[in-house]
Motif scaffolding. Structure first.
Motif, PDB file in Angstrom:
ATOM      1  N   ILE A  54       0.845  -1.190   0.000  1.00 13.80           N
ATOM      2  CA  ILE A  54       0.000   0.000   0.000  1.00 13.80           C
ATOM      3  C   ILE A  54       0.882   1.241   0.000  1.00 13.80           C
ATOM      4  O   ILE A  54       1.963   1.253   0.611  1.00 13.80           O
ATOM      5  N   ALA A  55       0.447   2.257  -0.713  1.00 12.38           N
ATOM      6  CA  ALA A  55       1.156   3.541  -0.754  1.00 12.38           C
ATOM      7  C   ALA A  55       0.159   4.659  -0.507  1.00 12.38           C
ATOM      8  O   ALA A  55      -0.974   4.611  -1.003  1.00 12.38           O
ATOM      9  N   ILE A  56       0.585   5.638   0.264  1.00 11.39           N
ATOM     10  CA  ILE A  56      -0.238   6.816   0.570  1.00 11.39           C
ATOM     11  C   ILE A  56       0.623   8.052   0.370  1.00 11.39           C
ATOM     12  O   ILE A  56       1.773   8.096   0.839  1.00 11.39           O
ATOM     13  N   SER A  57       0.075   9.041  -0.302  1.00 12.64           N
ATOM     14  CA  SER A  57       0.794  10.303  -0.507  1.00 12.64           C
ATOM     15  C   SER A  57      -0.090  11.467  -0.084  1.00 12.64           C
ATOM     16  O   SER A  57      -1.294  11.475  -0.359  1.00 12.64           O
ATOM     17  N   TYR A  63      -2.959   3.832  -2.915  1.00 13.07           N
ATOM     18  CA  TYR A  63      -3.008   2.763  -3.913  1.00 13.07           C
ATOM     19  C   TYR A  63      -2.669   1.454  -3.226  1.00 13.07           C
ATOM     20  O   TYR A  63      -1.647   1.350  -2.529  1.00 13.07           O
ATOM     21  N   PHE A  64      -3.542   0.475  -3.395  1.00 12.10           N
ATOM     22  CA  PHE A  64      -3.292  -0.879  -2.902  1.00 12.10           C
ATOM     23  C   PHE A  64      -3.186  -1.821  -4.091  1.00 12.10           C
ATOM     24  O   PHE A  64      -3.968  -1.727  -5.049  1.00 12.10           O
ATOM     25  N   CYS A  65      -2.217  -2.742  -4.023  1.00 10.70           N
ATOM     26  CA  CYS A  65      -2.061  -3.706  -5.101  1.00 10.70           C
ATOM     27  C   CYS A  65      -1.359  -4.955  -4.563  1.00 10.70           C
ATOM     28  O   CYS A  65      -0.422  -4.856  -3.760  1.00 10.70           O
ATOM     29  N   ASP A  66      -1.836  -6.116  -5.032  1.00  8.89           N
ATOM     30  CA  ASP A  66      -1.150  -7.371  -4.689  1.00  8.89           C
ATOM     31  C   ASP A  66      -0.685  -8.103  -5.941  1.00  8.89           C
ATOM     32  O   ASP A  66      -0.298  -9.279  -5.874  1.00  8.89           O
ATOM     33  N   GLY A 109      -0.294   1.009 -12.275  1.00 13.19           N
ATOM     34  CA  GLY A 109       0.181   1.552 -11.007  1.00 13.19           C
ATOM     35  C   GLY A 109       1.288   0.686 -10.456  1.00 13.19           C
ATOM     36  O   GLY A 109       1.268  -0.548 -10.612  1.00 13.19           O
ATOM     37  N   TRP A 110       2.295   1.327  -9.823  1.00 12.17           N
ATOM     38  CA  TRP A 110       3.431   0.599  -9.257  1.00 12.17           C
ATOM     39  C   TRP A 110       3.802   1.185  -7.897  1.00 12.17           C
ATOM     40  O   TRP A 110       3.771   2.405  -7.706  1.00 12.17           O
ATOM     41  N   ILE A 111       4.159   0.289  -6.983  1.00 14.29           N
ATOM     42  CA  ILE A 111       4.647   0.682  -5.652  1.00 14.29           C
ATOM     43  C   ILE A 111       6.040   0.096  -5.479  1.00 14.29           C
ATOM     44  O   ILE A 111       6.254  -1.103  -5.732  1.00 14.29           O
ATOM     45  N   TYR A 112       6.971   0.929  -4.994  1.00 15.60           N
ATOM     46  CA  TYR A 112       8.341   0.491  -4.746  1.00 15.60           C
ATOM     47  C   TYR A 112       8.702   0.788  -3.290  1.00 15.60           C
ATOM     48  O   TYR A 112       8.501   1.912  -2.812  1.00 15.60           O
TER      49      TYR A 112
END
Length: 225
Positions: free
Chosen positions: A86-89, A98-101, A175-178
């Motif tokens: 999960i990412a929060i800005s 944004y949540f993604c699995d 969407g991408w989370i790093y």
């Protein structure tokens, strides 16, 4: 010596009394003009011993509350027991998440204030988190289930990226989370369906159907929400 008679003695005594009276008037200090603002000495002494009322000050709680929501911050971390990220800005009170699995995703938006973030998204997705100590800690609700998460602050190139384009008539959204430890997750949709697209390096371009898609960082796409 010739003695004074009774009449002379009385006269002399009267003269002496007058002289003493005059002397008393001269040597007695003039009485002070006591105005309406003057108070008795006892009251003055009491007032001087009474401390002045303290000035009203902002309470520590109000100060902490006012300063607990950063104007700009990015958080990213793991959803416990889910396997997703999960990412929060936060940008000046506006917040996105944004949540993604890797199989499903949820984009959320809302507000950040008073040390809290409240987000909502399609399908009843929601996030409620507290901000403090360099972390966003809270709960994600998605697909009828709930999970806890903890997301520390991150700096570029870690964080959240998004891409949207039209490639050969097809609408592309990704969407991408790093995370700082190298972990990453993402999902690319082509006309709303998941596509097998490799996750690019942080900030790098993605290739979709042979076309280059340029990811945007939060500052570039938050205005779309």
């Amino acid at each position: 010596m010739k003695r004074l008679g009774p009449v002379h003695t009385l006269a002399a005594g009267a003269a002496t009394a007058v002289a003493l009276g005059a002397l008393s008037v001269i040597t007695t200090p003039a009485a002070q003009d006591v105005g309406a603002r003057d108070v008795p000495a006892e009251a003055v002494a009491t007032a001087s011993r009474t401390p002045a009322a303290p000035r009203a000050r902002a309470t520590p709680e109000a100060t902490r509350t006012a300063g607990s929501t950063p104007a700009k911050a990015d958080y990213a971390g793991r959803v416990k027991g889910n396997g997703g990220l999960i990412a929060i800005s936060v940008r000046d009170g506006k917040a996105i998440g944004y949540f993604c699995d890797g199989r499903v995703e949820a984009w959320l938006r809302g507000r950040a204030a008073d040390g809290r973030v409240v987000l909502s998204g399609p399908g009843g997705a929601s996030v409620v988190a507290r901000l403090g100590g360099g972390r966003a800690t809270g709960e994600l609700e998605f697909g009828g289930r709930r999970w806890d998460f903890g997301a520390p602050t991150v700096k570029k190139p870690s964080g959240l990226y998004r891409a949207s384009a039209v490639v050969r008539g097809a609408k592309i959204r990704a969407g991408w989370i790093y995370l700082d430890d190298g972990s990453r997750v993402g999902l690319t949709l082509v006309d709303g369906e998941p596509a097998d697209v490799a996750i690019p390096e942080p900030g790098g371009n993605a290739a979709v159907n042979g076309q280059v898609v340029d990811p945007k960082d939060v500052d570039e796409f938050i205005g779309e929400f």
